[in-house]
Design an enzyme around this catalytic site. Structure first.
Site, PDB file in Angstrom:
ATOM      1  CB  ILE A 241      -1.052  -0.259   1.420  1.00 26.41           C
ATOM      2  CG1 ILE A 241      -1.494   1.310   0.973  1.00 26.41           C
ATOM      3  CG2 ILE A 241      -0.422  -0.120   2.360  1.00 26.41           C
ATOM      4  CD1 ILE A 241      -3.002   0.909   2.318  1.00 26.41           C
ATOM      5  CB  SER A 242       1.509   3.802   0.701  1.00 26.20           C
ATOM      6  OG  SER A 242       1.491   6.000   0.714  1.00 26.20           O
ATOM      7  CG  MET A 243       7.610   3.962  -0.848  1.00 26.61           C
ATOM      8  SD  MET A 243       8.479   4.635   0.552  1.00 26.61           S
ATOM      9  CE  MET A 243       9.916   3.674   0.188  1.00 26.61           C
ATOM     10  N   GLY A 245       3.199   0.223  -3.009  1.00 24.57           N
ATOM     11  CA  GLY A 245       2.377  -0.451  -4.267  1.00 24.57           C
ATOM     12  C   GLY A 245       3.978   0.058  -5.203  1.00 24.57           C
TER      13      GLY A 245
END
Length: 407
Positions: A241-243, A245
């Protein structure tokens, strides 16, 4: 889904928080109410005592709320109301995590570790009284361990699929429970969360910093996961999730024992959004004359909360000395030379008004050569924010509906 007709982030008008960065962190924390990690009026009461743009006052406001809710948990526990105690501890855990978010200008500030440990310890205590069977774990890693949790689904019959996930740049393993935990467990997935280098207690207690070659992290994690009781070894799912990703796709380019991958807020390049906003001349200056570059960006760091936060956090988590160092080290965080090595089916998600990743999700999706699916969340479904923060219900529903069709 795409082509939203609604204005994005209309909910922001209901909040008296002028700065986008602080407003987003409120939504991120309050959104955990869906998973038991917050209560809306507790969050509104905390933010009512917050002075816009001031990290110290943010810390004080949320710390007071966290302390109060922890006190409720302690009283419930004393009186034998253990399930109620667990509910309070779960919320307090999230509030302590949020309290220290904006005070990272001094890594030696003892408030960081105190809040982080309270967040972790209360989460562990809450899990003792929850409906799920949770176990703290330590994953062997390069002479130390990565801390985390293995939570078995009560809905699983026999060996079941395992959902592995971790945060990105600024979250914790405990927070990942609120993003996906109850949703995965109630659907029959066992659940593994952990802090890697640069994250949560991996940074704070283990002294591990971020690295671009995330496969060196995930291979030991998979080795560990395959030995867990109740896990179907042929049904491992991995979500970043987020970074993460970026971190998850990077690892999946090399770790092929994982059967399906999810980039929840996909990223092709960590440097992409920053380089676009800075422009090529400033990027070049950060290499040619780092001292001059740092002098030029200092007024921005002093004036803009988002820039100050990223400068403070980035120097700490990448273990570098200046903003120029951050800009330069981010060049290594790209999928450019490895994206074609991913073989498993991939889901890439995006928020149509994601203020942190911009076009990165679509760039990653377009570059993938494996079986792939793209889901864009928009203002029509209230999921347009970064990683669907504040919209955990719709975010998890679509992720798991897709995942059900894979494993």
């Amino acid at each position: 889904m795409s082509g939203s007709q609604k204005e994005p982030n209309t909910w922001g008008k209901a909040l008296n928080i002028a700065d986008e960065t602080f407003r987003f962190q409120f939504i991120r924390t309050a959104g955990a109410a869906y998973s038991g990690g917050a209560d809306l009026l507790e969050c509104l009461e905390a933010v009512a005592r917050f002075d816009n743009g001031n990290g110290e006052k943010w810390y004080t406001a949320w710390l007071e709320t966290a302390d109060r809710i922890r006190g409720i948990g302690d009283q419930c526990k004393k009186e034998g109301h253990l399930y109620s105690a667990g509910e309070a501890y779960l919320r307090a855990s999230n509030y302590y995590r949020n309290a220290e978010f904006f005070i990272h200008d001094d890594p030696k500030d003892e408030r960081h570790l105190r809040c982080a440990r309270l967040s972790r310890d209360l989460f562990v205590e809450a899990m003792k009284y929850s409906r799920f069977e949770a176990k703290t774990i330590e994953i062997p890693f390069e002479g130390t361990t990565l801390p985390g949790y293995y939570i078995r689904s009560p809905k699983a019959k026999g060996n079941a699929p395992l959902f592995i996930t971790h945060t990105g740049f600024d979250g914790t393993a405990e927070e990942m429970y609120f993003f996906f935990g109850p949703m995965a467990l109630d659907r029959g997935y066992h659940f593994l969360i952990f802090d890697g280098p640069g994250q949560g207690m991996g940074l704070r207690e283990k002294g591990l910093y971020f690295r671009p070659n995330w496969e060196t992290v995930m291979t030991p994690v998979v080795d560990f996961a395959l030995k867990l009781p109740g896990v179907d070894k042929d049904r491992l799912a991995y979500c970043g999730i987020s970074m993460a990703g970026f971190l998850a796709p990077r690892a999946l380019a090399f770790e092929h024992r994982i059967k399906v991958g999810i980039a929840h807020g996909g990223m092709f390049s960590i440097s992409g959004p920053m380089y676009e906003s800075m422009g090529p001349d400033m990027v070049a200056l950060s290499k040619k004359d780092p001292k001059q570059f740092n002098e030029m960006v200092k007024p921005l760091i002093d004036a803009v909360p988002k820039t100050k936060w990223y400068n403070d956090d980035g120097k700490w988590k990448y273990n570098v000395a200046s903003f120029a160092d951050i800009v330069n080290i981010l060049e290594k965080y790209t999928m450019q030379d490895v994206v074609d090595k991913i073989k498993c089916p991939m889901l890439v998600t995006a928020g149509s008004a994601d203020h942190l990743t911009g076009k990165q999700a679509k760039l990653l999706y377009d570059a993938l050569a494996c079986p792939k699916t793209f889901i864009e969340f928009t203002a029509d479904d209230t999921g347009e924010t970064h990683c669907q923060c504040g919209a955990f219900a719709i975010g998890a529903q679509r992720v798991f509906d897709w995942l059900d069709g894979q494993i």
